[in-house]
Design an enzyme around this catalytic site. Structure first.
Site, PDB file in Angstrom:
ATOM      1  N   THR A  47      44.105  44.041  40.503  1.00 48.69           N
ATOM      2  CA  THR A  47      43.886  43.836  41.830  1.00 48.69           C
ATOM      3  C   THR A  47      44.682  45.103  42.916  1.00 48.69           C
ATOM      4  O   THR A  47      44.087  45.607  43.789  1.00 48.69           O
ATOM      5  CB  THR A  47      44.351  42.430  42.362  1.00 48.69           C
ATOM      6  OG1 THR A  47      43.448  41.547  41.846  1.00 48.69           O
ATOM      7  CG2 THR A  47      44.303  42.393  44.030  1.00 48.69           C
ATOM      8  N   SER A  79      42.406  42.420  34.495  1.00 46.95           N
ATOM      9  CA  SER A  79      43.248  42.110  33.208  1.00 46.95           C
ATOM     10  C   SER A  79      42.871  40.705  32.522  1.00 46.95           C
ATOM     11  O   SER A  79      43.172  40.420  31.420  1.00 46.95           O
ATOM     12  CB  SER A  79      44.479  41.881  33.524  1.00 46.95           C
ATOM     13  OG  SER A  79      44.934  40.716  34.363  1.00 46.95           O
ATOM     14  N   THR A  88      46.918  40.859  37.492  1.00 47.50           N
ATOM     15  CA  THR A  88      48.101  39.769  37.447  1.00 47.50           C
ATOM     16  C   THR A  88      47.683  38.650  36.420  1.00 47.50           C
ATOM     17  O   THR A  88      48.736  37.985  35.982  1.00 47.50           O
ATOM     18  CB  THR A  88      48.386  39.146  38.954  1.00 47.50           C
ATOM     19  OG1 THR A  88      47.177  38.700  39.325  1.00 47.50           O
ATOM     20  CG2 THR A  88      48.910  40.016  39.643  1.00 47.50           C
TER      21      THR A  88
HETATM   22  N1  DAS Z   1      41.249  40.358  38.680  1.00 47.01           N
HETATM   23  C1  DAS Z   1      42.682  39.743  38.162  1.00 47.01           C
HETATM   24  C2  DAS Z   1      43.209  40.896  37.262  1.00 47.01           C
HETATM   25  O1  DAS Z   1      42.781  41.841  37.155  1.00 47.01           O
HETATM   26  C3  DAS Z   1      43.748  39.592  39.331  1.00 47.01           C
HETATM   27  C4  DAS Z   1      44.635  40.517  39.649  1.00 47.01           C
HETATM   28  O2  DAS Z   1      44.669  41.666  39.421  1.00 47.01           O
HETATM   29  O3  DAS Z   1      45.430  39.996  40.339  1.00 47.01           O
HETATM   30  O4  DAS Z   1      44.306  40.285  36.674  1.00 47.01           O
END
Ligand code: DAS
Length: 355
Positions: free
Chosen positions: A38, A85, A118
């Site tokens: 993100t 992720s 995250t």
């Molecule tokens: N899309 C999720 C990730 O890539 C959320 C984020 O990054 O905060 O983990």
């Protein structure tokens, strides 16, 4: 003091400081390894904080959003992956771990920052916590709001992470997670909320410290062995043994065990109710799996507290391992690494009591 001796001492001091990547007047050199998430995410509107697209901006664009970085560090940036992720896998961990070790071998490098989604940041962090072979800072950071949002949290998280990775105070503390001004240990930290910017918590121990005006304030130290003090080395690994996680709930049963074995699991972590409790049917199926050489670890779905060996389940008799206070997703990582070294459940129990 004779001039020659004074010159020699000055040269020794300079070499000593360069060896730590630090120098009296030079900015620290920090390597930034970008993986997506993100923090590199965007949306058409600056009020969109959910439903955006993650991993759309490259590392140069992410760094450009923090002009203040130029005052605090020299940065060497690399886009290692570009993914949300939830799509991170152990294969990615191995690539990233090797890249981190390689970067830290450069005596000019003070530390590494990894920008990361995250959702699984805590898992990558713990894998690196157990495998990186350096005492230099490795700091993972991300954001809960996309880079295009009003009050995006990514820029300040990145600034703090780079500042932290350039400090001597952050050395020797294992892999760190920097989010929302908090400095957290990779072992104890988990994402606790789907949208809040203070989502990363260490429920049993709290943060190690905080960033204030670009400087770290530490109040506690990691208690368990990490990085240089572990028996795991990512550079020696080409793959990790498959470990599956089962989730306990009212009515959960042996079918979960059957599925995990069919998928080829060499280890099973059970996220049990309470203190790692097992329904009778699941316990019997796990005992059969153990008899076939599969390693079984009892963890808990509660999110905090300790699963104690022989606490309510006779681990000694069943050959199971108790996860201590590792969450199921962390216990899976330690078990996978443990299985690269041994299949002896008592030796693996000692690892859970050590790391
Ligand atoms: N899309 C999720 C990730 O890539 C959320 C984020 O990054 O905060 O983990």
């Amino acid at each position: 003091m004779p001039t020659a001796l004074r010159l020699l001492l000055a040269l020794l001091l300079l070499f000593a400081m360069l060896g730590t990547g630090l120098s009296a007047d030079k900015k620290p050199l920090v390597v930034v390894l970008a993986t997506g998430g993100t923090i590199a995410g965007g949306a058409d509107s600056d009020t969109t904080t959910i439903g955006y697209k993650a991993a759309v901006f490259g590392v140069d664009r992410v760094l450009a959003s923090v002009p203040a970085l130029a005052k605090v560090a020299d940065i060497r940036a690399e886009q290692v992956f570009q993914l949300a992720s939830e799509n991170m896998t152990p294969a990615h961990w191995l690539i990233l771990g090797k890249r981190v070790n390689q970067a830290l071998k450069d005596p000019a490098v003070s530390g590494v920052v990894i920008t990361h989604g995250t959702d699984t940041l805590e898992e990558t962090a713990y894998f690196l916590h157990l495998t990186v072979k350096s005492d230099k800072p490795v700091v993972l950071t991300g954001s809960m709001r996309p880079a295009t949002a009003i009050s995006a949290d990514g820029p300040l998280n990145l600034y703090n992470a780079v500042c932290l990775a350039g400090t001597a105070e952050a050395r020797g503390k294992g892999v760190l997670i920097l989010m929302n001004d908090a400095i957290l240990s990779a072992r104890d930290t988990t994402k606790t909320n789907t949208f809040a910017t203070d989502t990363f918590r260490a429920p049993d121990s709290g943060p190690l410290g905080f960033m204030q005006l670009g400087r770290p304030l530490f109040y506690r130290l990691p208690a368990r062995a990490h990085t240089l003090a572990t028996e795991f080395a990512v550079d020696a690994l080409t793959a990790l043994p498959q470990v599956e996680i089962l989730y306990g709930y009212a009515g959960s049963n042996a079918s979960q065990v059957t599925s995990a074995l069919a998928a080829g699991a060499k280890g099973i972590v059970n996220a049990g109710t309470g203190n790692g409790s097992l329904p009778d049917g699941t316990k019997a199926a796990l005992a059969q799996a153990r008899a076939r050489g599969v390693l079984v670890v009892r963890s808990s779905r509660t999110g905090s507290g300790v699963v104690t060996r022989n606490g309510g389940v006779d681990d000694d008799a069943l050959g199971f391992v108790a996860a201590d206070n590792l969450t199921p997703q962390k216990a899976r990582i330690l078990l996978a690494l443990a299985l690269t070294v041994t299949s002896d459940p008592l030796r693996i129990q000692r690892m859970f009591d050590t790391y």
